[in-house]
Structure formats: structure tokens, C-alpha cells
Design an enzyme around this catalytic site. Structure first.
Site, mmCIF file in Angstrom:
data_model
loop_
_atom_site.group_PDB
_atom_site.id
_atom_site.type_symbol
_atom_site.label_atom_id
_atom_site.label_comp_id
_atom_site.label_asym_id
_atom_site.label_seq_id
_atom_site.Cartn_x
_atom_site.Cartn_y
_atom_site.Cartn_z
ATOM 1 N N SER A 5 0.832 -1.199 0.000
ATOM 2 C CA SER A 5 0.000 0.000 0.000
ATOM 3 C C SER A 5 0.874 1.259 0.000
ATOM 4 C CB SER A 5 -0.961 -0.037 1.187
ATOM 5 O OG SER A 5 -2.039 0.852 0.996
ATOM 6 N N ASP A 7 -5.424 -3.665 -2.996
ATOM 7 C CA ASP A 7 -4.443 -3.354 -1.951
ATOM 8 C C ASP A 7 -3.800 -4.615 -1.359
ATOM 9 O OD1 ASP A 7 -3.313 -2.568 0.680
ATOM 10 O OD2 ASP A 7 -4.275 -0.661 0.251
#
Length: 301
Positions: free
Chosen positions: A79, A193
Site C-alpha cells: 500500500s 491493496d
């Protein structure tokens, strides 16, 4: 008579000293030479987790490690950790990393939609544009520091590890928080993600040959909510952070060190606290510096 005795004694002492010196030289010349090799540092991996704007704390961690002379041989990013990791891997210098990241604006990461928010809240193009403009090295395999970026294939629920290919695609995929960013089509995969499967990925670092793994967790703080119902974006991001915290406990033993900057109640979307977050990263790292140094330096086998 006395003078003669003194002369003989002096002469005998000289002869004895010469014999001893010669014996010592002969002894030393026959001994094998002992060569002491300098310590060989172990390969260090920095594993950076997600947490939105709290990612500025990663910058402080890297600054402190570099200031202490601790090498960063590889970075594994998830991320926002993939974005900070990519910027550092590109320049290989923590001062330049801080200078670049300090200029990041929220709109350069979150390009909110006005209409058609069925698929996601933001478009996801701004972050790719930011990478194009601010990261000179366009492919992961050409970075100055070895880099791996972790995303999740939402179709299979398995991790996808980028160790080569376009940087902007990998970072964009790893940062695609479900519901916030649209997923990224990649071959027959659909990527979101990397934090969905865990905010930190120490197992990836181990497979890359890391001998010392330093994890950095920035998601443990909880935003203080008012009596008003928070926005959908805040709820999603904080929920992902909570899940990531819980998953870190499962792989804690895979890390040699876990640095957890005290980010207080700074929100995941708060880009106004960069200085405080960077300092929090530095402060948390200083607590581990001594032990990390001792662990990193080891004698040759």
C-alpha cells in the site's frame, strides 16, 4: 679486577640479548600469519506497511536508519509502503526521499470522483501521474535499491509480488484500497491493496534473501471519532487498518524487529501532519538502533 668483571658481565648480557632477539625472529618467521577479516554486514530488508497519510512515518524510519549507517539492501512495500519504498529505491538517499515526500499533496494521490462512484470513490489516475513525474526509474528491476511490491488478486485471494515491471502499475495496484480505488486489471488477475492479506509481508523479504528483517507498522493508531457518523472513505480506510493490525500479529515472529511509530490519532487522510509523522518514525527507530546495529554486523563464516 672489578672493571674486568663489569666488562665481562656487560659483554655476556649483550650476547644473551642478541641470542634472545635472534630466537624470537626465527620463531615469528616460522609462525603462520593471522589475518583478521572485517565483519561482513548481513542483508537488511525494510518491510513497509500501509496506513494512508501515516506513511510519512516511514520516511522518518528510513532517515534514522541511514543516519546510523545501517544499510537498507531491499524494501518490501505494501500500500502506501510501496509508494514510499519506490521513491527511496529510486533515489537511494533518505534526504532526497524526505524532500520529495514532504511536497506530496492529497490531490496528487486521491483524485476524487464527482459522479459515478459506483465502482470506487477515487479515479486512481492521480497516483500514476505522480509516479511518472516524481520517480525517474520506471521499472522495478532497475531501481538503486532492490524492491518488491505486494498486491492482492481479488479473484483468487492470493498475493501478487512485483519484482519487475512498471513501477506505476505495481504501486497503483498495491495501493488500491477496495471501494476507494478501482481494482487494477493485470493479465487474468484483478488486483487490489496488498494490505488485504496483511499490512506487512516479511515472508517476501525472506524469499529475497534477507537475513535481518525490519518491519514498520503505521496502522495501529485509531482515529478519534466525533458523535457524527464519519465519511464512507474514513470508515473503509480505518477498517482496513484494523484488519492489517490483527494480521501483523500472525507474522510477528517472521520479523527480527518491529518498529511502531507513535502516530497518535492522526487520520489516514490527514496530510497536514507530515513533520510530526516523520519525527515519530525517527523517534521510534532510535529505540531499536543499538540492537539493530549489533544484529546487522557479523563475522565472516
Amino acid at each position: 679486577m672489578k672493571n674486568s668483571l663489569h666488562e665481562n658481565s656487560f659483554r655476556n648480557c649483550k650476547i644473551i640479548c642478541m641470542i634472545l632477539s635472534l630466537s624470537l625472529l626465527l620463531f615469528l618467521s616460522g609462525c603462520p600469519k593471522i589475518i583478521t577479516k572485517p565483519g561482513k554486514p548481513k542483508k537488511v530488508a525494510l518491510v513497509l506497511g500501509g496506513g494512508g497519510a501515516r506513511g510519512f512515518a516511514h520516511v522518518g524510519v528510513i532517515r534514522e536508519l541511514e543516519s546510523a549507517g545501517i544499510p537498507i539492501d531491499m524494501i518490501v512495500g505494501v500500500s502506501v509502503g510501496s509508494l514510499i519504498g519506490a521513491i527511496y529505491a529510486d533515489v537511494g538517499d533518505s534526504f532526497e526521499l524526505e524532500w520529495k515526500t514532504f511536497k506530496i499533496k492529497k490531490k496528487e494521490i486521491f483524485d476524487f470522483k464527482v459522479f459515478n462512484i459506483k465502482e470506487s470513490i477515487v479515479k486512481g489516475e492521480a497516483i500514476k501521474d505522480y509516479i511518472d513525474k516524481n520517480i525517474g526509474t520506471k521499472r522495478i528491476e532497475n531501481m538503486k535499491v532492490q524492491l518488491a511490491i505486494v498486491a492482492t488478486d481479488i479473484k483468487t485471494g492470493t498475493p501478487v509480488i512485483f519484482r519487475s515491471g512498471p513501477v506505476k502499475v505495481a504501486v497503483r495496484a498495491s495501493s488500491s484500497v477496495p471501494g476507494v480505488f478501482p481494482p487494477v486489471p493485470y493479465g487474468n488477475k484483478l488486483l487490489v491493496d496488498g494490505g488485504v492479506l496483511g499490512n506487512l509481508a516479511p515472508s517476501v523479504a525472506k524469499k529475497m534473501g534477507a537475513e535481518i528483517i525490519i518491519g514498520v507498522s503505521i496502522g495501529k493508531a485509531r482515529k478519534k471519532f466525533s458523535n457524527e457518523i464519519p465519511s464512507a472513505l474514513t470508515v473503509i480506510l480505518e477498517s482496513i487498518a484494523i484488519m492489517g493490525d490483527e494480521l501483523i500479529r500472525l507474522n510477528r515472529d517472521e520479523m527480527d524487529f518491529l518498529i511502531e511509530p507513535e502516530v497518535g490519532d492522526i487520520g489516514i487522510m490527514d496530510f497536514s501532519k507530515k513533520k510530526e509523522l516523520i519525527e515519530a518514525g525517527r523517534k521510534a527507530t532510535r529505540k531499536h538502533i543499538g540492537k539493530i546495529k549489533r544484529a546487522v554486523v557479523t563475522s565472516d563464516k
